[in-house]
Design a protein around this motif. Structure first.
Motif, mmCIF file in Angstrom:
data_model
loop_
_atom_site.group_PDB
_atom_site.id
_atom_site.type_symbol
_atom_site.label_atom_id
_atom_site.label_comp_id
_atom_site.label_asym_id
_atom_site.label_seq_id
_atom_site.Cartn_x
_atom_site.Cartn_y
_atom_site.Cartn_z
ATOM 1 N N ILE A 62 10.123 -6.549 -6.468
ATOM 2 C CA ILE A 62 11.364 -7.111 -5.970
ATOM 3 C C ILE A 62 12.026 -6.178 -4.939
ATOM 4 O O ILE A 62 13.257 -6.087 -4.858
ATOM 5 N N HIS A 63 11.193 -5.533 -4.131
ATOM 6 C CA HIS A 63 11.652 -4.620 -3.086
ATOM 7 C C HIS A 63 12.396 -5.390 -2.003
ATOM 8 O O HIS A 63 12.248 -6.595 -1.859
ATOM 9 N N VAL A 64 13.199 -4.654 -1.239
ATOM 10 C CA VAL A 64 13.856 -5.258 -0.079
ATOM 11 C C VAL A 64 12.888 -5.328 1.105
ATOM 12 O O VAL A 64 11.942 -4.534 1.168
ATOM 13 N N PRO A 65 13.096 -6.249 2.039
ATOM 14 C CA PRO A 65 14.087 -7.316 2.007
ATOM 15 C C PRO A 65 13.678 -8.403 1.025
ATOM 16 O O PRO A 65 12.503 -8.754 0.932
ATOM 17 N N LEU A 117 -3.577 -5.846 2.645
ATOM 18 C CA LEU A 117 -2.430 -4.967 2.454
ATOM 19 C C LEU A 117 -1.223 -5.293 3.305
ATOM 20 O O LEU A 117 -1.345 -5.776 4.432
ATOM 21 N N LEU A 118 -0.048 -4.951 2.775
ATOM 22 C CA LEU A 118 1.089 -4.575 3.585
ATOM 23 C C LEU A 118 0.854 -3.093 3.879
ATOM 24 O O LEU A 118 0.747 -2.292 2.943
ATOM 25 N N PRO A 119 0.766 -2.691 5.154
ATOM 26 C CA PRO A 119 0.432 -1.295 5.444
ATOM 27 C C PRO A 119 1.352 -0.287 4.764
ATOM 28 O O PRO A 119 0.912 0.752 4.296
ATOM 29 N N ALA A 120 2.648 -0.607 4.710
ATOM 30 C CA ALA A 120 3.600 0.303 4.077
ATOM 31 C C ALA A 120 4.454 -0.473 3.084
ATOM 32 O O ALA A 120 4.066 -0.680 1.942
ATOM 33 N N THR A 121 5.614 -0.956 3.544
ATOM 34 C CA THR A 121 6.523 -1.719 2.703
ATOM 35 C C THR A 121 7.017 -2.928 3.483
ATOM 36 O O THR A 121 6.837 -3.022 4.696
ATOM 37 N N GLY A 122 7.717 -3.828 2.798
ATOM 38 C CA GLY A 122 8.232 -5.001 3.470
ATOM 39 C C GLY A 122 9.335 -4.698 4.462
ATOM 40 O O GLY A 122 9.583 -5.482 5.380
ATOM 41 N N ASP A 123 10.002 -3.568 4.291
ATOM 42 C CA ASP A 123 11.104 -3.241 5.188
ATOM 43 C C ASP A 123 10.704 -2.253 6.283
ATOM 44 O O ASP A 123 11.561 -1.755 7.005
ATOM 45 N N TRP A 174 0.829 -1.198 0.000
ATOM 46 C CA TRP A 174 0.000 0.000 0.000
ATOM 47 C C TRP A 174 0.867 1.253 0.000
ATOM 48 O O TRP A 174 0.965 1.957 -0.973
ATOM 49 N N HIS A 175 1.489 1.572 1.103
ATOM 50 C CA HIS A 175 2.442 2.672 1.230
ATOM 51 C C HIS A 175 1.861 4.043 0.875
ATOM 52 O O HIS A 175 2.545 4.912 0.331
ATOM 53 N N LEU A 176 0.568 4.201 1.170
ATOM 54 C CA LEU A 176 -0.106 5.487 0.966
ATOM 55 C C LEU A 176 -0.734 5.979 2.266
ATOM 56 O O LEU A 176 -1.577 6.871 2.255
ATOM 57 N N GLY A 177 -0.294 5.394 3.380
ATOM 58 C CA GLY A 177 -0.805 5.810 4.687
ATOM 59 C C GLY A 177 -2.128 5.158 5.031
ATOM 60 O O GLY A 177 -2.908 4.767 4.152
ATOM 61 N N LEU A 178 -2.364 5.025 6.320
ATOM 62 C CA LEU A 178 -3.615 4.468 6.828
ATOM 63 C C LEU A 178 -4.026 5.227 8.076
ATOM 64 O O LEU A 178 -3.181 5.650 8.874
ATOM 65 N N GLY A 179 -5.335 5.379 8.238
ATOM 66 C CA GLY A 179 -5.844 6.011 9.438
ATOM 67 C C GLY A 179 -5.865 7.525 9.353
ATOM 68 O O GLY A 179 -5.441 8.125 8.360
ATOM 69 N N PRO A 180 -6.356 8.159 10.428
ATOM 70 C CA PRO A 180 -6.479 9.619 10.451
ATOM 71 C C PRO A 180 -5.157 10.286 10.802
ATOM 72 O O PRO A 180 -4.180 9.619 11.147
ATOM 73 N N LYS A 181 -5.140 11.574 10.713
ATOM 74 C CA LYS A 181 -3.958 12.335 11.128
ATOM 75 C C LYS A 181 -3.671 12.027 12.592
ATOM 76 O O LYS A 181 -4.572 12.035 13.424
#
Length: 509
Positions: A273-276, A159-165, A129-136
């Protein structure tokens, strides 16, 4: 004059009739959005050290673009622009998002999935996802996590909330963390350690993959991440199973909608193919290029599983399948996975200069494949296209009319994307890591002057930053080796003026 007018009117009529026909067919839409996949990372784009047969098959059965661009050389802004049809640099807070960022897409605006909902589609976001979740102020990781994808037009999300790393290293399905025990609540911080979890910095002996730069905080599954978390042990993902889990969820979504004869849109954003880079044991050692090469093989497997499922479900003929990447390649992006040592002559960027983070073309010129049997003309296209046009083009495909403030930088490039013509986009704007902007028009690429560093010392990437204007003739110098700004001052002035105009207006369309 009258003849010219009638020809133009006839052309508009033909396009209009064609787009009505597309809308009546209500094709399913599957967008596979890879992560950090370079222009030269797959064999249908010239790679010889690695083979990607499933991706190659899509290319053979569809249209392969050689001049297609993400809007940014980094992940969050590319994803923002793809889904909203707006350049990310127009909105503050759209740089690379921390794992605990609030949702950066406003819930009161129509974006791509919401537009397709209006057209009668069921929509899903699966994967990174990596577009943020939840309110400010941050998401409630132990309760309902919203706003998120369901509040901006998706019917389902996994989703992965952000990224794998980055923490939290858990899956979020719709509004809840999968498998979370109420007796082991999650804490997340990007400021200071939480709980008593070991970190890569203090406990390197616990690591199965060591970090090279950054990535030295909480250890999850033997890998230290960016950020700190504690709790949620029953919910934590296993990196080696991630591709299987995400692909299975995508296939299940397609199966459910096929049973109901319901057209669907699935945004399948792979971790690979992002890290890790921790591919499943089935792929370990198979590429001869270490974990990065093995991750490419795993990505190719994911594509094969999707195409096989479409075949099995009888959906191939009426499914528009698009494969691309959020930005260009990076080799060492924070872990000691021997990606550099085991390249073995492989060129992730192909003939291009730079890579992820860079203003040079390898940062944004990415693989872009389109397959829709009986509708897409097969072959290769050198037309200049941009991912930001997905919004307006899919609106045209499904018979939707956008208001002027909807997808403000997205143009209808449907006929080009389907191979009906090879018309270049009028121009393409690119954004690098430090928000340096470039503009491509015809054979020319202009990079605005900036004071950023020339090299990312951690990743050893040329960033394309220079205090002087840069101009490259991509027709004769695809590798951007000769700055010809001094020889073509008029073109520099024209493209610099165009970039200034685009930047100062609220929208392009």
């Amino acid at each position: 004059m009258k003849k010219i007018f009638l020809v133009a009117l006839a052309s508009l009529y033909v396009v209009g009739v064609a787009q009505m026909s597309y809308a009546q067919s209500r094709p399913n839409i599957v967008l596979i959005y890879a992560d950090d996949l370079g222009f030269g990372d797959v064999s249908c784009y010239g790679a010889t050290k690695i083979k990607t047969p499933n991706i190659d098959q899509v290319a053979a059965e569809g249209l392969r673009f050689t001049n297609a661009h993400a809007s940014s050389a980094t992940c969050t802004p590319s994803r923002f622009s793809l889904l909203t049809g707006q350049y990310a640099w127009r909105k503050s807070g759209t740089g690379i998002a921390p794992g605990d960022a609030a949702l950066i897409i406003p819930t009161d605006r129509l974006i791509l999935p919401g537009m397709l909902q209006k057209a009668g589609y069921k929509t899903a976001a699966i994967g990174k996802w990596h577009l943020g979740l939840g309110p400010k102020g941050g998401a409630d990781w132990n309760g309902d996590i919203k706003p998120g994808p369901l509040e901006i037009g998706f019917d389902y999300s996994f989703l992965l909330p952000a990224t794998g790393d980055r923490v939290p290293c858990v899956y979020v399905e719709n509004h809840r963390i999968v498998g979370l025990s109420p007796n082991d609540p999650i804490q997340v911080s990007y400021v200071a350690p939480v709980g008593n979890e070991p970190t890569g910095k203090n406990n390197p002996e616990l690591l199965k993959m060591k970090f090279s730069h950054g990535h030295d905080q909480t250890i999850i599954n033997g890998v230290s991440r960016i950020g700190y978390m504690s709790g949620g042990k029953s919910a934590r993902w296993v990196d080696e199973d991630m591709a299987d889990v995400l692909t299975r969820k995508t296939v299940e979504f397609m199966e459910a909608n096929q049973k109901q004869s319901q057209p669907f849109f699935v945004y399948f954003a792979t971790h690979d193919i992002h890290v890790p880079r921790l591919p499943n044991a089935r792929f370990v050692g198979k590429s001869g290029m270490g974990p990065r090469g093995d991750a490419i093989l795993q990505l190719d497997w994911c594509v094969g599983e999707i195409t096989k499922a479409l075949d099995r479900l009888g959906l191939t003929t009426n499914t528009l399948l698009i494969i691309s990447s959020d930005n260009g390649p990076v080799i060492d992006d924070g872990y000691q996975d021997q990606a550099v040592e085991k390249l073995n002559g492989h060129k992730p960027a192909g003939p291009l200069r730079g890579g992820k983070y860079s203003a040079f073309d390898a940062g944004t010129r990415v693989p872009f494949l389109v397959r829709w049997p009986l509708q897409v003309k097969t072959g290769t296209s050198d037309a200049l296209v941009s991912q930001i046009d997905m919004f307006a083009s899919l609106a045209a495909l499904t018979g939707q009319t956008l208001a002027t403030n909807e997808g403000p930088d997205s143009f209808n490039s449907l006929e080009t994307i389907l191979g009906k013509n090879r018309d270049d986009r009028q121009y393409v704007v690119e954004q690098s890591l430090n928000s340096t902007l470039s503009v491509l028009k015809g054979r020319w690429k202009y990079i605005e002057p900036n004071s950023g560093p020339a090299i990312n010392k951690n990743t050893h990437t040329e960033l394309g930053n220079d205090s002087k204007p840069q101009l490259y003739d991509l027709k004769t110098d695809l590798g951007e080796t000769k700055n010809v700004a001094e020889q073509h001052s008029q073109i520099v002035g024209e493209l610099g003026g165009l970039l200034k105009t685009v930047r100062e207006t609220k929208q392009s369309r």
